[in-house]
Structure formats: structure tokens, C-alpha cells
Design a protein around this motif. Sequence first.
Motif, short mmCIF file in Angstrom:
data_model
loop_
_atom_site.label_atom_id
_atom_site.label_comp_id
_atom_site.label_asym_id
_atom_site.label_seq_id
_atom_site.Cartn_x
_atom_site.Cartn_y
_atom_site.Cartn_z
N GLU A 52 0.82 -1.19 0.00
CA GLU A 52 0.00 0.00 0.00
C GLU A 52 0.87 1.26 0.00
O GLU A 52 1.94 1.29 0.61
CB GLU A 52 -0.92 0.02 1.23
N VAL A 53 0.40 2.28 -0.70
CA VAL A 53 1.06 3.59 -0.69
C VAL A 53 0.25 4.50 0.22
O VAL A 53 -0.96 4.67 0.03
CB VAL A 53 1.14 4.19 -2.10
N LYS A 54 0.91 5.07 1.20
CA LYS A 54 0.23 5.93 2.17
C LYS A 54 0.77 7.35 2.12
O LYS A 54 1.95 7.57 1.82
CB LYS A 54 0.41 5.36 3.59
N VAL A 55 -0.11 8.29 2.39
CA VAL A 55 0.29 9.70 2.50
C VAL A 55 -0.22 10.23 3.83
O VAL A 55 -1.15 9.67 4.43
CB VAL A 55 -0.27 10.56 1.35
N ILE A 56 0.40 11.30 4.29
CA ILE A 56 -0.05 11.89 5.55
C ILE A 56 -1.04 13.02 5.29
O ILE A 56 -1.04 13.63 4.22
CB ILE A 56 1.14 12.41 6.38
N TYR A 57 -1.89 13.27 6.26
CA TYR A 57 -2.83 14.39 6.19
C TYR A 57 -3.04 14.93 7.61
O TYR A 57 -2.90 14.20 8.59
CB TYR A 57 -4.15 13.96 5.56
N PRO A 58 -3.38 16.22 7.75
CA PRO A 58 -3.48 16.83 9.08
C PRO A 58 -4.84 16.61 9.73
O PRO A 58 -5.87 16.52 9.05
CB PRO A 58 -3.26 18.31 8.79
N LEU A 59 -4.83 16.52 11.03
CA LEU A 59 -6.05 16.53 11.83
C LEU A 59 -5.93 17.64 12.87
O LEU A 59 -4.85 17.83 13.46
CB LEU A 59 -6.27 15.19 12.52
N HIS A 95 -0.88 18.05 0.44
CA HIS A 95 0.37 17.53 -0.11
C HIS A 95 1.34 17.05 0.98
O HIS A 95 2.47 16.68 0.69
CB HIS A 95 1.06 18.59 -0.97
N GLY A 96 0.89 17.10 2.23
CA GLY A 96 1.72 16.60 3.32
C GLY A 96 2.99 17.40 3.56
O GLY A 96 4.00 16.85 4.00
N CYS A 97 2.95 18.70 3.31
CA CYS A 97 4.17 19.51 3.44
C CYS A 97 4.53 19.79 4.90
O CYS A 97 5.68 20.08 5.21
CB CYS A 97 4.01 20.83 2.68
N GLY A 98 3.54 19.75 5.79
CA GLY A 98 3.82 19.93 7.21
C GLY A 98 3.76 21.35 7.71
O GLY A 98 3.95 21.60 8.91
N VAL A 99 3.48 22.32 6.83
CA VAL A 99 3.54 23.72 7.26
C VAL A 99 2.45 24.06 8.28
O VAL A 99 2.67 24.88 9.18
CB VAL A 99 3.46 24.67 6.03
N TYR A 111 -0.63 14.65 12.47
CA TYR A 111 -0.80 13.96 11.19
C TYR A 111 -1.14 12.48 11.36
O TYR A 111 -0.67 11.83 12.29
CB TYR A 111 0.47 14.08 10.33
N GLU A 112 -1.96 12.00 10.43
CA GLU A 112 -2.25 10.58 10.33
C GLU A 112 -2.05 10.15 8.88
O GLU A 112 -1.85 10.98 7.99
CB GLU A 112 -3.67 10.28 10.82
N GLU A 113 -2.12 8.84 8.64
CA GLU A 113 -1.89 8.30 7.30
C GLU A 113 -3.19 7.77 6.70
O GLU A 113 -4.08 7.32 7.40
CB GLU A 113 -0.88 7.15 7.35
N ARG A 114 -3.22 7.84 5.37
CA ARG A 114 -4.31 7.19 4.64
C ARG A 114 -3.73 6.58 3.37
O ARG A 114 -2.69 7.01 2.85
CB ARG A 114 -5.43 8.18 4.30
N MET A 140 -4.36 12.88 -6.77
CA MET A 140 -2.91 13.04 -6.91
C MET A 140 -2.22 11.70 -7.09
O MET A 140 -2.24 10.85 -6.21
CB MET A 140 -2.34 13.77 -5.68
N ALA A 141 -1.59 11.55 -8.26
CA ALA A 141 -0.91 10.29 -8.58
C ALA A 141 0.55 10.28 -8.19
O ALA A 141 1.16 9.21 -8.10
CB ALA A 141 -1.04 10.02 -10.08
N VAL A 142 1.14 11.44 -7.95
CA VAL A 142 2.59 11.55 -7.75
C VAL A 142 3.11 10.68 -6.60
O VAL A 142 4.15 10.03 -6.74
CB VAL A 142 3.01 13.02 -7.58
N PRO A 143 2.44 10.63 -5.42
CA PRO A 143 2.97 9.76 -4.36
C PRO A 143 3.08 8.30 -4.76
O PRO A 143 4.05 7.62 -4.38
CB PRO A 143 1.94 9.95 -3.22
N VAL A 144 2.13 7.80 -5.55
CA VAL A 144 2.20 6.42 -6.01
C VAL A 144 3.35 6.25 -6.99
O VAL A 144 4.11 5.28 -6.95
CB VAL A 144 0.86 5.99 -6.65
N ILE A 145 3.51 7.22 -7.89
CA ILE A 145 4.58 7.16 -8.88
C ILE A 145 5.95 7.17 -8.21
O ILE A 145 6.84 6.38 -8.55
CB ILE A 145 4.46 8.34 -9.87
N LYS A 146 6.14 8.06 -7.25
CA LYS A 146 7.44 8.15 -6.57
C LYS A 146 7.76 6.87 -5.82
O LYS A 146 8.91 6.39 -5.83
CB LYS A 146 7.44 9.35 -5.62
#
Length: 276
Positions: A52-59, A95-99, A111-114, A140-146
Amino acid sequence: MNIAILSGKGGTGKTTVSTNLVKILKASYIDADVEEPNGFIFLKPDITKKEEVKVIYPLVDDEKCIMCGKCAEACQFNALAKTKKDIILFEKLCHGCGVCEIVCPVGAVHYEERTTGVIEEGLSEGTVCKRGLLNIGEPMAVPVIKTLLKKANEGINIIDCSPGTSCNVVNILQSVDAAALVTETTEFGLHDLKLAVELVRKFNIPFGVIINKEINKHNIIRDYCKNENINVFGAVPYSREVAEIYSKGKMLVENDKYKKIFKNIASEMEVVISWN
């Protein structure tokens, strides 16, 4: 060595060329067209691995949040919005930049993952095959591609790119050593080939053109390539026989006539691209 197979537009035969070159070059196959990967239809690998490819997102913690709105102001992607009563999250824009976590004065953001997609790997008669699959509804396809390209094998990797010249293709080109641009002998094909050529030249990597569905050798694509000093690696003829073969999910190189064509294309590529 990573060799990108790309096209300025969809429907030119990019995947047909990619999968058949993989067999001729005895290369690994990477399907980076993660929104619509179809190379496995032809190669038919036995899937042995999935990840699985996971990205972070803010809560935002409502108990800590003081509704200052600094997180929403700092977000360049409009993933956060401040209303009178709440901070609203549009998680698929993040985009999970963290700012937002950095600027929050009270530590209300964490942050959590999905999961956004999956990487699949398998073998097809000894050929290593990998592909990324973006989940339905994900923008957004870029996280999967990377993630997919980080797992490229040693040796020659044929990377089947997304069509067009979008950010998906830009991210792929950052990881390649050479490229082959697949096009067709139409005005649309020429128009979008020019865009692809402009993009590849910005990356300063060796490249050439493969013409698909060519009716005769006097055409606008060859004229353009001659004027621009672009190598034509070869051409696959316009043929009902070709259409019948790939419409059944079969490989063109199983036919001796087309196997010879792809061998010639591979030989011309080797003149321009150093395999080492």
C-alpha cells in the motif's frame, strides 16, 4: 538504466511499444501510468507482492484549537479552510508539506496516514513487472509514482509513462536516463509530440521517436524529426493484423515479422542510448 516510454497524447500505442520492447531487451517493466495501468494485460505476470502507498494528512484537535486560522492561511494547496465555527479539512488536496503543524501556535495539528494506492509486483516468463494503481477518486498520482520508481531494479527498466506532459510525467522524467517518444502520423500526433519533445529537452536526456501506425515513410512526423535533428528509432506499420494481435491481449513480438521490427528499434535505440 531507466528508459521512459512516453507520448504527447493518449492512444498512440505507448503501452504496446513498451511491453514489446521489454521482451526484446529482456528488461524489467514498470507501468507508471498509475491512473490507468494496462501493461499487465499483455505481460500477464503472476502477482507476488503488494504494498500500500500511504500519504499523511493533518487533523485538528478541536479542544486545543484557538481558531486563529494560521494553518489555513499558510496552506498553499487550500486543503484547510477557516469558517466561523471550525477548521475544515479537504484531505485529498493535502500535499503533506507539514507547514500547518509548524505554524500552529498551540500544537493543535497532528498527522495521520491514509492509503492512496498500491504497488504490485510479479513475474512474466522471467520478466520482472511492476505497476502502481491509484485508488479511485484520488486526485494526486505523484505519491504512487514516486513510491513505484524507488523500487526500480538494477539493469534496464522500461517505464511506461502517463500520456501527455502533466506533472506525473515530469516526476517520472526526474528518475530516467533516456526516453523514447511514441507518436502517430496525424496532425494531433505531431502537435502533442512537439510538447513532449520540448519537455524532454528541458531534462537534457538522450531521446528519440518511435512512430506507430505508420502508413508510409513520407509523413509529417519524419519531416519534423529531420528538421529538428531528432533520431527516429523506428516505426510500427499501420496494419489490421497489428490491431487484431493486441486487441486479443497478445504480444506483437510473438509474430516473427513484428519481432524483427522491434529488434531493429532496439538496435537504433542502442546507438543513441548507452545501455551502461
